[in-house]
Design a protein around this motif. Structure first.
Motif, short mmCIF file in Angstrom:
data_model
loop_
_atom_site.label_atom_id
_atom_site.label_comp_id
_atom_site.label_asym_id
_atom_site.label_seq_id
_atom_site.Cartn_x
_atom_site.Cartn_y
_atom_site.Cartn_z
N ASP A 1 16.58 14.21 -12.78
CA ASP A 1 16.76 13.07 -11.90
C ASP A 1 15.82 13.15 -10.70
N TYR A 2 15.67 14.35 -10.16
CA TYR A 2 14.77 14.55 -9.03
C TYR A 2 13.33 14.17 -9.41
N LEU A 3 12.96 14.59 -10.58
CA LEU A 3 11.60 14.34 -11.02
C LEU A 3 11.37 12.82 -11.15
N ALA B 1 5.18 12.17 -22.17
CA ALA B 1 6.52 12.75 -22.28
C ALA B 1 6.60 13.98 -21.39
N VAL B 2 7.70 14.11 -20.68
CA VAL B 2 7.93 15.32 -19.88
C VAL B 2 9.16 15.98 -20.47
N LEU B 3 8.96 17.10 -21.14
CA LEU B 3 10.05 17.80 -21.79
C LEU B 3 10.52 18.94 -20.90
N MET B 4 11.80 18.89 -20.53
CA MET B 4 12.33 19.90 -19.62
C MET B 4 13.39 20.72 -20.35
N THR B 5 13.34 22.04 -20.22
CA THR B 5 14.36 22.88 -20.83
C THR B 5 14.88 23.88 -19.81
N GLY B 6 16.14 24.23 -19.95
CA GLY B 6 16.72 25.19 -19.00
C GLY B 6 18.06 25.69 -19.49
N PRO B 7 18.51 26.81 -18.92
CA PRO B 7 19.75 27.45 -19.39
C PRO B 7 21.01 26.76 -18.87
N GLU B 8 20.90 26.00 -17.77
CA GLU B 8 22.11 25.38 -17.22
C GLU B 8 22.01 23.87 -17.28
N GLU B 9 23.00 23.29 -17.91
CA GLU B 9 22.95 21.86 -18.18
C GLU B 9 22.93 21.03 -16.90
N GLU B 10 23.81 21.38 -16.00
CA GLU B 10 23.96 20.57 -14.80
C GLU B 10 22.68 20.58 -13.97
N GLN B 11 22.16 21.77 -13.81
CA GLN B 11 20.94 21.92 -13.01
C GLN B 11 19.78 21.17 -13.66
N LEU B 12 19.73 21.22 -14.99
CA LEU B 12 18.67 20.55 -15.73
C LEU B 12 18.74 19.03 -15.50
N MET C 1 3.93 2.39 -12.88
CA MET C 1 4.29 3.16 -14.08
C MET C 1 5.72 2.82 -14.45
N GLN C 2 5.97 2.78 -15.75
CA GLN C 2 7.34 2.53 -16.20
C GLN C 2 7.97 3.86 -16.61
N VAL C 3 9.04 4.24 -15.92
CA VAL C 3 9.68 5.52 -16.22
C VAL C 3 10.93 5.26 -17.04
N ILE C 4 11.03 5.94 -18.20
CA ILE C 4 12.15 5.71 -19.12
C ILE C 4 12.96 7.01 -19.23
N GLY C 5 14.25 6.90 -19.19
CA GLY C 5 15.11 8.09 -19.25
C GLY C 5 15.46 8.53 -17.84
N PRO C 6 15.82 9.81 -17.65
CA PRO C 6 15.84 10.89 -18.62
C PRO C 6 16.92 10.72 -19.69
N ALA C 7 16.58 11.21 -20.89
CA ALA C 7 17.52 11.17 -22.00
C ALA C 7 17.59 12.54 -22.65
N SER C 8 18.60 12.72 -23.50
CA SER C 8 18.69 13.97 -24.25
C SER C 8 17.92 13.80 -25.54
N LEU D 1 11.80 12.87 -20.24
CA LEU D 1 11.44 11.64 -19.52
C LEU D 1 10.20 11.07 -20.19
N TYR D 2 10.11 9.75 -20.28
CA TYR D 2 8.89 9.14 -20.79
C TYR D 2 8.30 8.23 -19.71
N ILE D 3 7.00 8.26 -19.58
CA ILE D 3 6.33 7.38 -18.62
C ILE D 3 5.30 6.55 -19.37
N LYS D 4 5.35 5.24 -19.17
CA LYS D 4 4.40 4.34 -19.82
C LYS D 4 3.43 3.80 -18.79
N GLU D 5 2.18 3.74 -19.16
CA GLU D 5 1.17 3.24 -18.22
C GLU D 5 -0.10 2.89 -19.00
N GLU D 6 -0.75 1.82 -18.57
CA GLU D 6 -1.93 1.38 -19.29
C GLU D 6 -3.11 2.34 -19.13
#
Ligand code: ADP
Ligand code: ZN
Ligand code: ZN
Length: 742
Positions: free
Chosen positions: A664-666, A648-659, A679-686, A700-705
């Motif tokens: 998406d860039y990541l 899991a990649v947890l991202m937090t920030g003060p500005e919604e749009e930039q976040l 790798m299977q990339v799922i999301g990004p989701a809230s 973001l979630y990434i699945k991989e064996e």
């Protein structure tokens, strides 16, 4: 020689080793783990750091290398091995080296040492007696009193004896000057368990227990070190088994760490260990003062402790000759840290044990899927206890279909069957536990008439209602509008569960006015010792019914409990993450396991809207392996751990749009470094809580064996994040194989 130093500033850019010179006055005094003061940055500001290694070659121009300024006086040296462990944790779980070092550091700074004064007799008994006669002859009564006391016992505590005998400081001084007594000061350790008096004799191991211990012993004495899983049904006597294993290790001059979930770290548990190993046992828990913790670590370093018992963080006890790490209730979610580095105690313990030549013993009645899977793949060795310690029957379990109750016109929280059984037990003066499952309640939507639950079509987890009136998947972000009519049967009884422990208590008091009722939840355990007091009252049979949340299912032994009622068993079944069935099975099995531990057989009623769900069915049958097979089919189909790994990649920030943009860039970056799409990339989701005090969150979630591929991806992301300005105002955390959703 040069010292490699990690600077004590949590900042990704500084997360590397800096080389410093060792001035002559510090030669030979620095060790791996020593905390030092160093000049740092443009202004050579004095900063703290830790020595993590040494090198013979300078890595820069000689004139650029600054010298270490000194050793931090009240610093605590981290043992070299723990520094290595911190390095592994940083690599595996992400974050900075300094965060990892602080995690393995048992206490932050040196605490004041507490000492006590003693008065000692400084002459022979003969001389003392002569002098005593002299004092009596001279009518110096106070001096005579003190001397007589010391002739009785040549070492006395200063405060106690002066108070008891009414002796002033000047009298003591006079005797000191005459060379009759000595006053010395001795360090006293603040011990958390000094008041304990063991009373329980050791039990004789039954055949299964002996066989389990025997296996371990045989391996151990031959120098074989590995990881074992003790899978033993509730009440099978795992603790007795652990203690015998520890005995073997301690007899070989080695030390053991016992990890226990904090909530189960009760007086009774500690007493059992204390009864066996005396004051060579120490404990750590969050209610202890810094001073107490500090003293316990000093006792460890002085070799006065063989067995350390504590929650997750006790894993970092600086033993020199570690022989065994035990993790009781290894399936518990609390073994996963919620702070960076988000390490799992099980994996970290195994790593520590491997590097220090120790074994690991995991124990549970409901092992995590990870651990049972590891037994199947041969990574761990399985040791089984199939029977309760004195061959008591496992309880009989009934599944009560609450949809039928609704049909029959009973809208109460209690089914007819449960109410009847409660009446029966109250009459027989036996005890009852009512367990309200509140775990992982995340606003899922369920039909009370047919049990239908709304799920994500992509991820096969329940959708959660959000305030905006929509139902959302927390893995992939899929949404749909909230339903008001059941799509399966057309009933209007759709919605979530609401009842809390307090409502259950009110209802029970109304229906059974004669019963003595206790309630245990966050509210009633707030005050100091609240938790222990409730448990004690119930253990002493000063109450008939104990109502509580998952708190009451943890490892307590109440022999008089013959009925357990489980209300709203489904609540955790439909929390919105892939572990929900596992967690439900564990909770129900552990709760059911509270019944019938004494001489009388127990009964359990599980109330549910999903009587056909395999999690409920298998818990009722107390069939762990059956559950494991079913659940593994689901994990395999969906590629969830332990079959694959999840980052899991947890991202937090003060500005919604930039976040959102950054997330998406990541994701695009991940696609670039993985052109084959492995790798299977799922999301990004809230995440469930998408915004906390004006900070937005995205995941973001990434699945991989292969775990190593995920770790490599994490490292690449860390570099990418560091190199890109767009991420500067964001906080990004990694969580490998998370325990739940964010
Ligand atoms: P578990 O951790 O597996 O639930 P415990 O170790 O707490 O089980 O043991 C449950 C109870 O059974 C305890 O009261 C313990 O003293 C008792 N017990 C364990 N082993 C034996 C034995 N061999 N003979 C008699 N009583 C035992
Ligand atoms: Zn329905
Ligand atoms: Zn989904």
């Amino acid at each position: 020689m040069y010292a490699d130093i990690i600077i004590d500033i949590t900042h990704e850019k500084l997360d590397r080793v800096f080389q410093y010179g060792i001035p002559s006055h510090l030669e030979g005094m620095l060790k791996v783990g020593t905390e030092v003061r160093v000049p740092f940055g443009k202004g050579n500001k004095e900063t703290r750091g830790y020595v993590v290694g040494f090198s013979e070659q300078p890595g820069y121009d000689l004139e650029k290398i600054k010298p270490v300024a000194g050793i931090v006086e009240d610093g605590i040296a981290i043992e070299g091995r723990l520094v290595e462990l911190a390095g592994w944790m940083k690599e595996t779980y992400g974050g900075t080296m300094i965060q990892a070092l602080k995690t393995v550091l048992p206490i932050k700074k040196q605490e004041e040492i507490r000492s006590k004064k003693q008065i000692l007799l400084a002459v022979t008994e003969e001389e003392g007696k002569k002098k005593l006669d002299w004092y009596l002859h001279k009518n110096q009564k106070a001096r005579a009193r003190l001397l007589a006391a010391l002739l009785d016992c040549p070492e006395q505590e200063y405060d106690l004896i002066t108070k008891k005998l009414h002796i002033t400081a000047s009298v003591v001084r006079a005797l000191e000057e005459q060379g009759m007594v000595k006053v010395s000061s001795r360090r006293v350790m603040r011990s958390p368990i000094h008041k304990m008096r063991p009373k329980k004799e050791p039990v004789e191991l039954n055949e299964e227990q002996s066989r389990t211990v025997g296996q371990f012993r045989q391996d151990y004495s031959r120098g074989i070190r590995k990881t074992y899983l003790v899978y033993g049904v509730t009440g099978s006597g795992k603790t007795e088994v652990y203690m015998e294993m520890i005995r073997q290790v301690v007899d070989e001059g080695k030390q053991a760490i016992v990890l226990i979930p904090e909530i189960a770290l009760t007086y009774q548990t500690v007493m059992r260990f204390y009864g066996r190993f005396g004051d060579r046992v120490s404990i750590l828990h969050s209610r202890m003062s810094q001073g107490e913790r500090f003293d316990q670590m000093d006792r460890v370093k002085a070799g006065e402790v063989d067995v350390m018992i504590g929650p997750r963080s006790a894993l970092f006890t600086p033993f020199f000759n570690l022989g065994l790490i035990i993790i009781d209730e290894e399936h518990e979610g609390t073994y996963k840290s919620e702070q960076v580095p988000r390490y799992h105690a099980r994996e970290t313990a195994i790593h520590r044990a491997e590097t220090e030549g120790a074994s690991v013993v995991l124990g549970s009645a409901t092992p995590s899927l990870e651990s049972f899977y590891s037994c199947r793949t041969g990574r761990y060795q399985l040791l089984e206890l199939r029977n309760r310690s004195r061959r008591q029957e496992l309880p009989s379990v009934y599944i009560q279909d609450m949809r039928e109750e609704l049909k029959a016109g009973n809208r109460s929280i209690l089914s007819d069957r449960l109410r009847e059984l409660m009446e029966d037990r109250l009459e027989k003066k036996e005890q009852i536990m009512l367990f309200l499952n509140r775990r992982g309640y995340a606003g899922f939507v369920c039909c009370r008439a047919c049990g239908y639950v709304v799920k994500c079509p992509h991820c096969d987890v329940s959708l959660s209602t959000h305030r905006n009136g929509r139902m959302v998947c927390h893995y992939c972000g899929y949404e749909e509008p909230v339903i008001h009519v059941c799509p399966s049967c057309g009933s209007p009884y759709v919605g979530g569960f609401r009842a809390g422990t307090q409502q259950v208590e009110e209802l029970v008091r109304r229906q059974f006015p004669q019963a003595r009722v206790l309630r245990m939840d966050l509210d009633t355990t707030k005050q100091k010792d609240g938790y222990e007091k409730i448990l004690e009252t119930f253990a002493d049979e000063r109450a008939d019914i104990l109502i509580g949340t998952q708190m009451i299912v943890k490892g307590h032994d109440f022999p008089k409990v013959t009925l357990v009622g489980i209300l709203a068993a489904d609540l955790s079944l439909y929390s919105d993450d892939y572990r929900s069935a596992e967690r439900t099975f564990q909770l129900l099995t552990q709760a059911a396991g509270r019944a019938g531990r004494g001489d009388r057989a127990g009964e359990v009623v599980i109330q549910t809207y999903s009587p056909d769900h395999y999690g409920i069915q298998m818990a009722a049958a107390q069939d762990y392996e059956g559950f494991y097979e079913e659940e593994m089919r689901y994990r395999e189909l969906m590629g969830y751990p332990p079959v694959e790994h999840l980052l899991a990649v947890l991202m937090t920030g003060p500005e919604e749009e930039q976040l959102h943009l950054a997330a998406d860039y990541l994701k695009q970056f991940l696609k670039r470094i993985d052109p084959g799409g492995r790798m299977q990339v799922i999301g990004p989701a809230s995440p469930y809580v998408a915004k906390v005090s004006d900070v937005y969150r995205r995941v973001l979630y990434i699945k991989e064996e292969e775990k190593s591929i995920l770790i490599e991806a994490k490292n690449r992301m860390e570099q990418y994040i560091e190199a890109n300005k767009g991420f500067q105002t964001l906080r990004i955390q990694f969580d490998l194989d998370p325990m739940g959703v964010f």
